[in-house]
Scaffold this motif. Structure first.
Motif, PDB file in Angstrom:
ATOM      1  N   VAL A   1      -5.001   7.010   0.513  1.00  0.00           N
ATOM      2  CA  VAL A   1      -4.436   5.839  -0.155  1.00  0.00           C
ATOM      3  C   VAL A   1      -4.287   6.116  -1.649  1.00  0.00           C
TER       4      VAL A   1
ATOM      5  N   LYS B   1      -7.085  -7.408   1.093  1.00  0.00           N
ATOM      6  CA  LYS B   1      -7.966  -6.603   1.934  1.00  0.00           C
ATOM      7  C   LYS B   1      -8.876  -7.424   2.845  1.00  0.00           C
TER       8      LYS B   1
ATOM      9  N   ILE C   1       0.835  -1.186   0.000  1.00  0.00           N
ATOM     10  CA  ILE C   1       0.000   0.000   0.000  1.00  0.00           C
ATOM     11  C   ILE C   1       0.875   1.243   0.000  1.00  0.00           C
TER      12      ILE C   1
ATOM     13  N   LEU D   1      -2.813  -5.244  -1.795  1.00  0.00           N
ATOM     14  CA  LEU D   1      -3.093  -5.492  -0.383  1.00  0.00           C
ATOM     15  C   LEU D   1      -4.229  -6.503  -0.262  1.00  0.00           C
TER      16      LEU D   1
ATOM     17  N   ASP E   1      -3.464   0.520  -3.343  1.00  0.00           N
ATOM     18  CA  ASP E   1      -3.562  -0.646  -2.450  1.00  0.00           C
ATOM     19  C   ASP E   1      -3.963  -1.876  -3.250  1.00  0.00           C
TER      20      ASP E   1
END
Lengths: 112, 115
Positions: B54, B62, B47, B60, B57
């Motif tokens: 942000v 999540k 990220i 990422l 991301d």
């Protein structure tokens, strides 16, 4: 998509030997290229970088790298390595924004 | 100039537990990054923050990872619940501004072991 390949995963050299570590990249646009180094027990730090201009860039501790656009390469060189150069070396590419894509790294061991 | 600070330096947890990492970037650096470095691989961006927003991301996971940078300075990365494959070094980096040519400064990392 952008990617970086480092072909030599482990390199062992004697002191005073010459060094060349290979780095090839894949990206269709303008690139920014970096070599980072991680000495044992220390954090990643920048060795040298190429953004534009002279394709031969010089960094700290006598290292240099040459950007060859036609070969999509950015190889790292040093004419005479020292024991203190023992470290892991990472080639990285930024093709847009600030996102760095790293290669898998090369472990260099320099023997006395 | 103080560098990027991270804590803890090492963490061992069991799978399904939660863990949090903290990062304090170099003073004045607007951009902050979290990377995951699995053994034998290069760092992979998880990220990127620009101030407290942000920027990227996309890598990422999540469903289990979250990160925040509420006041635009320090940041935390959380994993909940952890899996065995999360064992890695988590690196924080910062740069003065965003932009492909700006040098990123890295912290010492947090080595996570998930048992």
């Amino acid at each position: 998509a952008q990617s970086v390949s480092q072909h030599n995963h482990h390199v062992i050299l004697s002191e005073a030997a010459s060094l060349e570590l290979g780095c090839n990249y894949s990206y269709g646009g303008t690139v920014n290229l970096f070599w980072y180094v991680q000495y044992p027990g220390q954090h990643l730090q920048l060795l040298l970088k190429y953004f534009s201009g002279d394709p031969l860039v010089k960094g700290i501790k006598g290292f240099e790298a040459e950007f060859i656009k036609s070969k999509f390469s950015f190889n790292l060189r040093k004419p005479s390595v020292q024991w203190s150069d023992t470290a892991e070396y990472f080639c990285a590419l930024s093709g847009g924004g600030n996102k760095l894509t790293f290669g898998t790294g090369t472990q260099l061991k320099v023997e006395l | 100039e103080a560098g990027v600070a991270q804590s803890p330096r090492y963490k061992i947890i069991e799978k399904r537990q939660s863990v949090a990492f903290w990062c304090n970037p170099i003073s004045g650096h607007a951009t902050l990054y979290w990377y995951q470095q699995i053994l034998g691989q290069g760092p992979k961006l998880l990220i990127q923050f620009q101030n407290n927003g942000v920027v990227d991301d996309s890598q990422l996971p999540k469903d289990r990872f979250s990160a925040e940078r509420l006041k635009g300075v320090d940041s935390t990365l959380k994993i909940q619940p952890a899996k065995l494959e999360d064992s890695a070094v988590y690196l924080c980096a910062s740069s003065l501004v965003a932009g492909g040519h700006n040098e990123q400064f890295f912290g010492p990392g947090t080595r996570l072991t998930v048992l």
